[in-house]
Scaffold this active site. Sequence first.
Site, mmCIF file in Angstrom:
data_model
loop_
_atom_site.group_PDB
_atom_site.id
_atom_site.type_symbol
_atom_site.label_atom_id
_atom_site.label_comp_id
_atom_site.label_asym_id
_atom_site.label_seq_id
_atom_site.Cartn_x
_atom_site.Cartn_y
_atom_site.Cartn_z
ATOM 1 N N LYS A 1 -13.670 2.715 -35.481
ATOM 2 C CA LYS A 1 -12.517 2.814 -34.575
ATOM 3 C C LYS A 1 -12.118 1.432 -34.079
ATOM 4 C CE LYS A 1 -12.543 7.063 -31.998
ATOM 5 N NZ LYS A 1 -12.910 7.667 -30.736
ATOM 6 N N CYS B 1 -7.760 19.880 -24.021
ATOM 7 C CA CYS B 1 -7.815 19.817 -22.555
ATOM 8 C C CYS B 1 -7.735 21.176 -21.873
ATOM 9 C CB CYS B 1 -6.699 18.916 -22.046
ATOM 10 S SG CYS B 1 -6.818 17.256 -22.719
ATOM 11 N N THR C 1 -14.914 14.629 -22.548
ATOM 12 C CA THR C 1 -15.899 15.583 -22.018
ATOM 13 C C THR C 1 -15.602 16.951 -22.649
ATOM 14 O OG1 THR C 1 -14.404 15.909 -20.122
ATOM 15 C CG2 THR C 1 -16.270 14.442 -19.785
ATOM 16 N N GLY D 1 -3.450 25.383 -26.529
ATOM 17 C CA GLY D 1 -4.666 24.950 -27.218
ATOM 18 C C GLY D 1 -4.888 23.493 -26.880
ATOM 19 N N LEU E 1 -1.861 12.201 -18.570
ATOM 20 C CA LEU E 1 -0.968 11.996 -19.716
ATOM 21 C C LEU E 1 -0.985 13.185 -20.662
ATOM 22 C CD1 LEU E 1 -2.545 11.272 -22.612
ATOM 23 C CD2 LEU E 1 -2.942 9.133 -21.461
HETATM 24 C C1 UGA Z 1 -2.439 18.616 -20.893
HETATM 25 C C2 UGA Z 1 -1.676 18.384 -19.575
HETATM 26 O O1 UGA Z 1 -0.307 18.804 -19.720
HETATM 27 C C3 UGA Z 1 -1.697 16.907 -19.193
HETATM 28 O O2 UGA Z 1 -1.058 16.712 -17.937
HETATM 29 C C4 UGA Z 1 -3.168 16.472 -19.097
HETATM 30 O O3 UGA Z 1 -3.289 15.106 -18.770
HETATM 31 C C5 UGA Z 1 -3.872 16.711 -20.435
HETATM 32 O O4 UGA Z 1 -3.772 18.105 -20.775
HETATM 33 C C6 UGA Z 1 -5.299 16.316 -20.294
HETATM 34 O O5 UGA Z 1 -6.040 16.982 -19.556
HETATM 35 O O6 UGA Z 1 -5.687 15.275 -20.816
HETATM 36 P P1 UGA Z 1 -1.817 18.211 -23.482
HETATM 37 O O7 UGA Z 1 -3.164 18.802 -23.787
HETATM 38 O O8 UGA Z 1 -1.368 16.971 -24.180
HETATM 39 O O9 UGA Z 1 -1.734 17.878 -21.905
HETATM 40 O O10 UGA Z 1 -0.769 19.331 -23.807
HETATM 41 P P2 UGA Z 1 0.343 20.187 -23.026
HETATM 42 O O11 UGA Z 1 1.662 19.560 -23.187
HETATM 43 O O12 UGA Z 1 -0.105 20.504 -21.646
HETATM 44 O O13 UGA Z 1 0.320 21.515 -23.907
HETATM 45 C C7 UGA Z 1 -0.869 22.295 -23.984
HETATM 46 C C8 UGA Z 1 -0.658 23.516 -24.828
HETATM 47 O O14 UGA Z 1 0.187 24.447 -24.157
HETATM 48 C C9 UGA Z 1 -0.005 23.269 -26.197
HETATM 49 O O15 UGA Z 1 -0.726 24.012 -27.158
HETATM 50 C C10 UGA Z 1 1.409 23.775 -26.021
HETATM 51 O O16 UGA Z 1 1.954 24.235 -27.228
HETATM 52 C C11 UGA Z 1 1.183 24.924 -25.041
HETATM 53 N N1 UGA Z 1 2.383 25.271 -24.254
HETATM 54 C C12 UGA Z 1 2.940 24.365 -23.418
HETATM 55 C C13 UGA Z 1 2.896 26.554 -24.336
HETATM 56 O O17 UGA Z 1 2.404 27.417 -25.083
HETATM 57 N N2 UGA Z 1 3.999 26.890 -23.583
HETATM 58 C C14 UGA Z 1 4.579 26.006 -22.747
HETATM 59 O O18 UGA Z 1 5.567 26.367 -22.081
HETATM 60 C C15 UGA Z 1 4.042 24.706 -22.666
#
Ligand code: UGA
EC number: 1.1.1.22
Length: 446
Positions: free
Chosen positions: A37, A271, A93, A268, A161
């Site tokens: 990496k 996080c 984590t 999914g 983020l």
């Molecule tokens: C999430 C949080 O949004 C961030 O604020 C946080 O920092 C991050 O986890 C983390 O803990 O590091 P992320 O995992 O990048 O971010 O993804 P999201 O944009 O939250 O989406 C998560 C899932 O929810 C995706 O599978 C997305 O397709 C789904 N989703 C999102 C839905 O099914 N419906 C929605 O309306 C929005």
Amino acid sequence: MALKITVIGTGYLGATHAAAMAELGFEVLGLDVVPEKIEMLRRGEVPMYEPGLEELLRRHVAGFEGSTGRLRFTTSYEEAGAFGEVHFVCVNTPQKHGEYACDMSYVESAFSSLAPHLDRPALVVGKSTVPVGSAARLARLLAAQAPAGEAAELAWNPEFLREGFAVDDTLHPDRIVVGVASERAEALLREIYATPVGEGSPFVVMDYPTAELVKTAANSFLATKISFINAMAEVCEAADGDVVKLAEAIGHDERIGKKFLRAGVGFGGGCLPKDIRAFMARAGELGADQALTFLREVDSINMRRRGHMVELTRDAVGGTFLGKRVAVLGATFKPDSDDVRDSPALNVAGQIHLQGGQVTVYDPKGMANARRLFPTLGYADSALEAVRGADAVLHLTEWREFRELDPAVLGEAVTARRILDGRNALDPELWRKAGWTYRALGRPKA
Ligand code: UGA
């Protein structure tokens, strides 16, 4: 002299944070224990797909023509300890095998590897998502193991983020949360974040446990919002209602808001799913498990959606997957990422495959990761190739590329014009006009 910062762990979070810190004008040393990496990063290559990150990296990585040279990488904790005044810990984590709790081993190992090299005043800033109570314990560990003793201080600064928007979210955060135990720690963090704070990002100061909780509370709220709308989708299916219209209408209420109300195959990624589980596990340890039992329901609504997508597809192809070809558009857990961790799309693809269907997957950026995780699925190099001969086409990750597909062109390649939209992101009218049967989660049949 610019502040010297190290960033420990160079995954999605750390690589972005390191590049962003260099962009803000600091001297940065990124550390990872995986030499490959570090080699990639030194060459200005990002080990994952994240829009804008490679450009940002190349603007600062030492050795690049025209770069500021403010960003370097190492695998040595000794070098990191000698270099930095502030050390950000950005290791992941993940969920523990066979348990809800999260695996703290990378965090533990980062702290115990760094501490012996802290022989002068330093601030260690935890960014990883950890169970509440970890910061207080790690602060004691630092003071005990660092030669500098109590002058090796800790702060907790959770990260919010989103993958796909990591660069923008890091440079222009919608809030900066810091859990601190001293004015010195707060002052250093104010110095580090002076640019975004000057641009209007709120800077919220609190104690360790609250800072740790802010992160898990935020992700739990987001997961709950998604599962809420997916529960409404289940009711819509039973009552012949339309969840997309429902979400639009309730979203006009400012108290509810439109965002995170997209019904579909659910959440999914690395996080949301593991964070709500780790939060439940930690609440249990604290004797507060009742407070979070609703998250169990949030989790099961979410997992049910994947199963339901499989059932809907099986019905659509005549009740059995045997001898049927299914095209799956999308493998990543969300668009603009190559991350396939706990991806609903791959989960659905895998289930259909296990039930005897011939599955072909296409994803704009997630192919290599998907192949590694599910080597037995079929893969194609384009959407058009994936749908060739298909009895059903599943839209499971809402990449822009898929919204721009021409249903007429795809229609020529398939065996049967059946599209099942697991993200409620395609235009039903467009597909129906081109002779397709369009089905979606939480929406009426026609
Ligand atoms: C999430 C949080 O949004 C961030 O604020 C946080 O920092 C991050 O986890 C983390 O803990 O590091 P992320 O995992 O990048 O971010 O993804 P999201 O944009 O939250 O989406 C998560 C899932 O929810 C995706 O599978 C997305 O397709 C789904 N989703 C999102 C839905 O099914 N419906 C929605 O309306 C929005």
